[in-house]
Design a protein around this motif. Sequence first.
Motif, PDB file in Angstrom:
ATOM      1  N   ARG A 193      -8.131   3.594   6.958  1.00 44.70           N
ATOM      2  CA  ARG A 193      -9.267   4.311   6.371  1.00 44.70           C
ATOM      3  C   ARG A 193      -9.279   5.768   6.835  1.00 44.70           C
ATOM      4  NH1 ARG A 193     -12.759   1.311   8.248  1.00 44.70           N
ATOM      5  NH2 ARG A 193     -13.773   2.556   9.873  1.00 44.70           N
ATOM      6  N   PHE A 194      -9.010   5.987   8.110  1.00 43.90           N
ATOM      7  CA  PHE A 194      -9.011   7.353   8.642  1.00 43.90           C
ATOM      8  C   PHE A 194      -7.881   8.185   8.039  1.00 43.90           C
ATOM      9  CE2 PHE A 194     -11.217   6.176  12.922  1.00 43.90           C
ATOM     10  CZ  PHE A 194     -12.420   6.055  12.245  1.00 43.90           C
ATOM     11  N   LEU A 195      -6.695   7.590   7.912  1.00 42.60           N
ATOM     12  CA  LEU A 195      -5.568   8.336   7.348  1.00 42.60           C
ATOM     13  C   LEU A 195      -5.824   8.696   5.890  1.00 42.60           C
ATOM     14  CD1 LEU A 195      -2.459   6.542   8.929  1.00 42.60           C
ATOM     15  CD2 LEU A 195      -3.359   8.809   9.477  1.00 42.60           C
ATOM     16  N   ARG A 196      -6.474   7.791   5.144  1.00 40.22           N
ATOM     17  CA  ARG A 196      -6.821   8.119   3.756  1.00 40.22           C
ATOM     18  C   ARG A 196      -7.804   9.284   3.709  1.00 40.22           C
ATOM     19  NH1 ARG A 196      -6.863   2.383   3.012  1.00 40.22           N
ATOM     20  NH2 ARG A 196      -9.142   2.361   3.275  1.00 40.22           N
ATOM     21  N   LYS A 197      -8.717   9.311   4.661  1.00 42.86           N
ATOM     22  CA  LYS A 197      -9.698  10.393   4.713  1.00 42.86           C
ATOM     23  C   LYS A 197      -9.010  11.730   4.989  1.00 42.86           C
ATOM     24  CE  LYS A 197     -13.661   9.431   6.418  1.00 42.86           C
ATOM     25  NZ  LYS A 197     -14.845   9.143   7.285  1.00 42.86           N
ATOM     26  N   VAL A 198      -8.009  11.704   5.864  1.00 43.71           N
ATOM     27  CA  VAL A 198      -7.279  12.932   6.188  1.00 43.71           C
ATOM     28  C   VAL A 198      -6.474  13.419   4.990  1.00 43.71           C
ATOM     29  CG1 VAL A 198      -5.394  13.878   7.580  1.00 43.71           C
ATOM     30  CG2 VAL A 198      -7.161  12.475   8.656  1.00 43.71           C
ATOM     31  N   GLU A 199      -5.846  12.482   4.295  1.00 45.31           N
ATOM     32  CA  GLU A 199      -4.915  12.864   3.238  1.00 45.31           C
ATOM     33  C   GLU A 199      -5.573  12.995   1.871  1.00 45.31           C
ATOM     34  OE1 GLU A 199      -2.304   9.636   3.866  1.00 45.31           O
ATOM     35  OE2 GLU A 199      -1.157  10.645   5.436  1.00 45.31           O
ATOM     36  N   GLY A 200      -6.793  12.497   1.744  1.00 43.99           N
ATOM     37  CA  GLY A 200      -7.411  12.516   0.421  1.00 43.99           C
ATOM     38  C   GLY A 200      -8.547  13.490   0.265  1.00 43.99           C
ATOM     39  N   GLY A 201      -8.892  14.221   1.304  1.00 39.84           N
ATOM     40  CA  GLY A 201     -10.019  15.142   1.205  1.00 39.84           C
ATOM     41  C   GLY A 201      -9.637  16.543   1.623  1.00 39.84           C
ATOM     42  N   ASP A 202     -10.628  17.421   1.580  1.00 39.84           N
ATOM     43  CA  ASP A 202     -10.392  18.822   1.922  1.00 39.84           C
ATOM     44  C   ASP A 202     -10.866  19.174   3.329  1.00 39.84           C
ATOM     45  OD1 ASP A 202      -9.359  19.284  -0.611  1.00 39.84           O
ATOM     46  OD2 ASP A 202     -11.355  19.705  -1.448  1.00 39.84           O
ATOM     47  N   LEU A 203     -11.720  18.339   3.917  1.00 37.03           N
ATOM     48  CA  LEU A 203     -12.294  18.694   5.208  1.00 37.03           C
ATOM     49  C   LEU A 203     -11.338  18.408   6.364  1.00 37.03           C
ATOM     50  CD1 LEU A 203     -16.012  17.547   4.844  1.00 37.03           C
ATOM     51  CD2 LEU A 203     -15.107  19.880   4.885  1.00 37.03           C
ATOM     52  N   TYR A 204     -10.685  17.249   6.322  1.00 39.21           N
ATOM     53  CA  TYR A 204      -9.799  16.856   7.415  1.00 39.21           C
ATOM     54  C   TYR A 204      -8.343  17.157   7.053  1.00 39.21           C
ATOM     55  CZ  TYR A 204     -13.818  14.238   9.176  1.00 39.21           C
ATOM     56  OH  TYR A 204     -15.060  13.874   9.642  1.00 39.21           O
TER      57      TYR A 204
END
Length: 550
Positions: A193-204
């Motif tokens: 879930r965290f890796l998807r957040k890093v790779e799928g958004g602009d903030l991380y």
Amino acid sequence: MRIDIIDTVAGLEAVRDNWDQVFMDDPDAQHFLSWIWLKNYLSRRRRWFILALRERDPDSPYVAFFPLRLITHLNEKTGLFYDEIIMAGNFAADYTGFIVRPDYEHHAIAGFASFIKHQNWTDLKLEYFSGPAGRHEKMIEALRGPEVMFRDSSPKNNENIDNTICPIVSLPASFDHYLEQRMSSQTRQKLRRFLRKVEGGDLYRITMATPETIHRDLDILFDLWRTKWSARKGAERTERLIITTREMLMDCFNNGNLEVPVFWYGDQPLGALANIVDRQKKAILFYITGRDENWKTPSPGLILHGYCIRRAIEQGFKTYDFLRGNEPYKYMFGVEERHISCTLFRTRNGQNLHGALNPRSIRFVYEQALDMYRNGARGRAEIVFNQVLQSAPGHTGAGFGLANLLFDRGKLTEALAAYKALAEQAPDPTPIRMRLGDTQLALHQYDQAAETFRLVGEVGPHLIQAHYKRGIALVAGKRLAEAEAAFAAIRDVHSDDPAALDYVAKANAALERIQASAEPTPHKTDVVSETIARWNRGWQLSERRRPRLH
């Protein structure tokens, strides 16, 4: 078998191919024993030496290398120095020891232990010694003897972390396989879930250091690390560790063997890692991290390590090594434990084996004695000069130091004999002859002093001090015509050296007194007494305070 000693960078460079072959042949070799890492690290250090083992045929290749370093300490109680042999990579390397072709393991242990037992040392530290099962025990057995004792010296800490345990991840063929086989379901789901957040958004985002960003990224890492550790380690020690660690990491980066991923939230760095890349053994070595301790989720540590493990698998690496320390967080990544050891050997009498300094420490200890002498610690200097002479009979510098101590204490006859003996054996007797001449002057041996300073002046025409003191000796011996010629020769000297110009001025003044004494005046000065008195005042103010040693 024979052991050669490699103790220069040129010597180390000459065996690179041989070293690399042994490194690859040894299945237990670690990056901190690789040629590339040690070459950079040792190039910045002194008194290291490498034991290189091979067959007796001088054309045979080396089959084992054992990098070591010598450190010398002062025993404050006795005033004597003693030597300590440590692993060459200590203070930076998480793993130490030696590398060897497997079929020469027994020969390496026997040969290295025999060599070390014949060296002069008080302490031998096998700290963070790595290798296959049984190597550590065999080394201990080979090093044991009636003159030494040994004990486990594994460090203790307040966090109850065992730094002889090294968690390591054996990497499978795919990241999915790693997640399924090595991680708990809860950690696996969280990491995905965290890796998807890093790779799928602009903030991380995660960036990898480049030549343009490496200094910025290391600044980020060490700023975060400093915030956590400065209070525990102390500000001074923290900064010292940062300087030396950064230096080592930059060496790795410049060799293409360092990755520094930084985890960002917008423009705010949340964490950074420094991972050493062992391309020969296909291993990633996690060396140091810094993170924002106030940021809770997503976890910078989990994201960065997960990201780097996935990257390592994709690039075909075999292991992800968390290095020393069994901190609990490392175990969420599905690690296995590698064990290393720390053993301290110490002589039973607390002094160097064979009762002498290690030859590699003679120069260092002599320099310490010089510092003691110059700083006014004459009694301590005498002890150390004698220790140097005992360990290296005929050491001219130590003998000169002891002769100067005799002179300082007013034991002029003994000093005279010592200077004469030293002048006969010294490769460059000039400083000794200068002191010999001073002693002859102090003993009123004016003709002998004049001859001594003449010899110095012949060897070094630029040594204005010798010419001036010859003139003083000639005046004292009432050889005024010769003294006048000596001072006149100095008068025409041209120099930018303030000390030389000072002697030129003194020579001019002495010359004027000699010439004035030859004129018929009602109040003629006693040129001999006045010149000697002036020399004595100058000697007391300068020469005696700063005797020349070599």
